[in-house]
Motif scaffolding. Sequence first.
Motif, PDB file in Angstrom:
ATOM      1  N   GLN A 191       4.795   8.843  14.794  1.00  0.00           N
ATOM      2  CA  GLN A 191       5.099   8.702  16.218  1.00  0.00           C
ATOM      3  C   GLN A 191       3.834   8.853  17.063  1.00  0.00           C
ATOM      4  N   PHE A 192       2.971   9.770  16.654  1.00  0.00           N
ATOM      5  CA  PHE A 192       1.735  10.002  17.402  1.00  0.00           C
ATOM      6  C   PHE A 192       0.897   8.739  17.478  1.00  0.00           C
ATOM      7  N   TYR A 236      -2.849   4.383  11.559  1.00  0.00           N
ATOM      8  CA  TYR A 236      -1.400   4.261  11.387  1.00  0.00           C
ATOM      9  C   TYR A 236      -1.045   4.249   9.907  1.00  0.00           C
ATOM     10  N   ALA A 237      -1.798   3.483   9.113  1.00  0.00           N
ATOM     11  CA  ALA A 237      -1.569   3.465   7.663  1.00  0.00           C
ATOM     12  C   ALA A 237      -1.852   4.827   7.064  1.00  0.00           C
ATOM     13  N   LEU A 238      -2.885   5.478   7.542  1.00  0.00           N
ATOM     14  CA  LEU A 238      -3.227   6.807   7.048  1.00  0.00           C
ATOM     15  C   LEU A 238      -2.090   7.791   7.309  1.00  0.00           C
ATOM     16  N   THR A 239      -1.480   7.678   8.460  1.00  0.00           N
ATOM     17  CA  THR A 239      -0.332   8.521   8.792  1.00  0.00           C
ATOM     18  C   THR A 239       0.819   8.290   7.827  1.00  0.00           C
ATOM     19  N   ARG A 240       1.106   7.050   7.564  1.00  0.00           N
ATOM     20  CA  ARG A 240       2.240   6.727   6.693  1.00  0.00           C
ATOM     21  C   ARG A 240       1.987   7.169   5.261  1.00  0.00           C
ATOM     22  N   VAL A 241       0.753   7.023   4.808  1.00  0.00           N
ATOM     23  CA  VAL A 241       0.417   7.480   3.457  1.00  0.00           C
ATOM     24  C   VAL A 241       0.542   8.997   3.371  1.00  0.00           C
ATOM     25  N   ARG A 242       0.069   9.691   4.399  1.00  0.00           N
ATOM     26  CA  ARG A 242       0.188  11.153   4.388  1.00  0.00           C
ATOM     27  C   ARG A 242       1.644  11.596   4.361  1.00  0.00           C
ATOM     28  N   ASP A 243       2.512  10.875   5.041  1.00  0.00           N
ATOM     29  CA  ASP A 243       3.939  11.212   5.009  1.00  0.00           C
ATOM     30  C   ASP A 243       4.508  11.078   3.597  1.00  0.00           C
ATOM     31  N   ILE A 244       4.059  10.052   2.868  1.00  0.00           N
ATOM     32  CA  ILE A 244       4.550   9.825   1.511  1.00  0.00           C
ATOM     33  C   ILE A 244       3.932  10.813   0.527  1.00  0.00           C
ATOM     34  N   ALA A 245       2.654  11.109   0.717  1.00  0.00           N
ATOM     35  CA  ALA A 245       1.923  11.982  -0.211  1.00  0.00           C
ATOM     36  C   ALA A 245       1.367  13.185   0.544  1.00  0.00           C
ATOM     37  N   PRO A 246       2.225  14.117   0.913  1.00  0.00           N
ATOM     38  CA  PRO A 246       1.801  15.213   1.797  1.00  0.00           C
ATOM     39  C   PRO A 246       0.773  16.151   1.188  1.00  0.00           C
ATOM     40  N   ASN A 247       0.647  16.174  -0.144  1.00  0.00           N
ATOM     41  CA  ASN A 247      -0.266  17.118  -0.779  1.00  0.00           C
ATOM     42  C   ASN A 247      -1.482  16.459  -1.425  1.00  0.00           C
ATOM     43  N   SER A 248      -1.534  15.146  -1.422  1.00  0.00           N
ATOM     44  CA  SER A 248      -2.614  14.433  -2.106  1.00  0.00           C
ATOM     45  C   SER A 248      -3.921  14.502  -1.321  1.00  0.00           C
ATOM     46  N   TRP A 249      -5.034  14.416  -2.073  1.00  0.00           N
ATOM     47  CA  TRP A 249      -6.337  14.260  -1.440  1.00  0.00           C
ATOM     48  C   TRP A 249      -6.567  12.781  -1.143  1.00  0.00           C
ATOM     49  N   ILE A 250      -7.125  12.530   0.038  1.00  0.00           N
ATOM     50  CA  ILE A 250      -7.386  11.160   0.477  1.00  0.00           C
ATOM     51  C   ILE A 250      -8.878  10.993   0.723  1.00  0.00           C
ATOM     52  N   TYR A 260       0.828  -1.208   0.000  1.00  0.00           N
ATOM     53  CA  TYR A 260       0.000   0.000   0.000  1.00  0.00           C
ATOM     54  C   TYR A 260       0.862   1.256   0.000  1.00  0.00           C
ATOM     55  N   LEU A 261       2.032   1.197   0.610  1.00  0.00           N
ATOM     56  CA  LEU A 261       2.942   2.343   0.589  1.00  0.00           C
ATOM     57  C   LEU A 261       3.543   2.537  -0.800  1.00  0.00           C
ATOM     58  N   SER A 263     -12.540   6.192  14.231  1.00  0.00           N
ATOM     59  CA  SER A 263     -12.531   7.455  14.966  1.00  0.00           C
ATOM     60  C   SER A 263     -12.363   8.628  14.000  1.00  0.00           C
ATOM     61  N   LEU A 264     -13.307   9.548  14.036  1.00  0.00           N
ATOM     62  CA  LEU A 264     -13.208  10.744  13.197  1.00  0.00           C
ATOM     63  C   LEU A 264     -11.981  11.563  13.575  1.00  0.00           C
ATOM     64  N   LYS A 265     -11.740  11.716  14.867  1.00  0.00           N
ATOM     65  CA  LYS A 265     -10.601  12.511  15.320  1.00  0.00           C
ATOM     66  C   LYS A 265      -9.282  11.915  14.842  1.00  0.00           C
ATOM     67  N   ASP A 266      -9.126  10.600  14.988  1.00  0.00           N
ATOM     68  CA  ASP A 266      -7.883   9.957  14.554  1.00  0.00           C
ATOM     69  C   ASP A 266      -7.687  10.086  13.052  1.00  0.00           C
ATOM     70  N   ALA A 267      -8.797   9.965  12.309  1.00  0.00           N
ATOM     71  CA  ALA A 267      -8.701  10.088  10.858  1.00  0.00           C
ATOM     72  C   ALA A 267      -8.214  11.465  10.459  1.00  0.00           C
ATOM     73  N   LEU A 268      -8.726  12.492  11.126  1.00  0.00           N
ATOM     74  CA  LEU A 268      -8.332  13.858  10.791  1.00  0.00           C
ATOM     75  C   LEU A 268      -6.919  14.163  11.250  1.00  0.00           C
ATOM     76  N   ILE A 269      -6.563  13.700  12.438  1.00  0.00           N
ATOM     77  CA  ILE A 269      -5.194  13.911  12.924  1.00  0.00           C
ATOM     78  C   ILE A 269      -4.190  13.267  11.981  1.00  0.00           C
ATOM     79  N   SER A 270      -4.526  12.069  11.517  1.00  0.00           N
ATOM     80  CA  SER A 270      -3.595  11.331  10.674  1.00  0.00           C
ATOM     81  C   SER A 270      -3.598  11.802   9.228  1.00  0.00           C
TER      82      SER A 270
END
Length: 474
Positions: free
Chosen positions: A462-463, A197-211, A171-172, A222-229
């Motif tokens: 890390q979060f 956790y996967a959402l976090t890693r994807v965001r790190d790889i694709a910092p500007n992409s829409w998800i 997936y990465l 969790s809505l909060k976790d999804a937004l944080i990540s």
Amino acid sequence: MVKGYNYIVNSFFDYLENRSKAVDSLLCVGLDPHIQHLDKPSAAAARDFCLEIVDSCAKYACAFKPNSAFFEVFGAEGISALREVISSIPEDIPVILDAKRGDISSTALAYSNAVFQHLGADAVTYSPYLGSDSVAPFVRRPEKGVFILCKTSNPGSNDVQILESNREQIYLHVARQSLVWSKHNNIGLVVGATDPYALTRVRDIAPNSWILCPGVGVQGASLKDALISGLRKDGMGVLITVSRAISGESDRAAVAAELCDAINRERESRKQNHTVHVTNNIAVDLIETGCVQFGDFTLKSGQQSPFYIDMRRLASFPDVLNRVSKEIVKKVLDLRFNCIAAIPYAGLPIGTAVSLLLNKPLIYPRRETKEYGTKSSIEGVYKSGETAIVLDDLISTGGSKFETINSLQKVGLNINDIVVLIDRQQGGRKLLDSQGYRLHAVYTISELIDEWLAFELIDNNQFILIKNYLSESA
């Protein structure tokens, strides 16, 4: 020119961002006309079901996402109904067809024409399994978008998506490839909110992409976790997809409005945290002084931890020690006590500073009873019958606090309250409560990691790692 705007935008995601900003929404409303939810099993009933949702939720939707399968089940009439639903959606609202297409060559081109020309969708979900040439027909037009399946929300996603190839999980690799599969800004990713956790890693790889982020609602993410990540630094970049949690309610507009509000509250919270000045912030101080470190640490218990707290360093930073002590003073002002019992070693400097600020006597239990002189187990001046507060740097499971409590009670002191700077949230509060003692903590570790993330002192990876650790060790 993209529909809904009387000026030219560069790509599908320009269109999407314009809509998001216009209505201040990141909510993608799913249109899933499950047969069991319809008045009768027919294409017309599926159409009417979706039209009612569109009418109720249009003012709150950043996008609508009809699911092709629930229309295809009714054959040709179902396809006609799907086309009617798409055409009914206001022109300034993007339509993402959830069809999960994936094929090659002329077949892929035919699918592309069907989705974008015949049905009139603005974007489509797509399987990347066949590679870049299969995606090419869908991304050739910049005003049309593709959301590539990356890390899906279903439980079986790990069967394939986390397998490794060339030392990277699939997936990465998909997330990385999505960045080069189109010369236009028109590829996004599907990542389930069920795996932050996967959402976090994807965001790190694709910092500007829409998800596109399904899983909030019936699937329980969790809505909060999804937004944080998943949120980008600009507070955008994530489409929170909700279907059944809206369609299954009688007042769909109210549910959609509340979801929008919840999303925006979290966005605003992150925005405020990012803009708070860091000067004199204890959460920042703890990192800068090395009192909190991140890595892979073995604790005294033998347990592995992704962070380590060493408050013994605090005495070497008098300005920080002073700020910490002032925060503790705020916690104890309403407590009734005669003296402060600080636990060696890390608690002693803090206890001394608090004692000076409050002008209260300081005592402390010895680690070992003296075998000479007075052979005292408690150092300092106190009287039997007085009340002491127990002060320490932190609490984990709480077991060690009872050694101090017992020592103090043996010499006639009353103990009601335990005060710490940090609660590691590993059961200490519950244990103290069960024995009739009150715990007062300036910070929980959860509160600290929220601040560290807001100040970008830790990354999303890390979060999530620390949150998972806390959940497992609670």
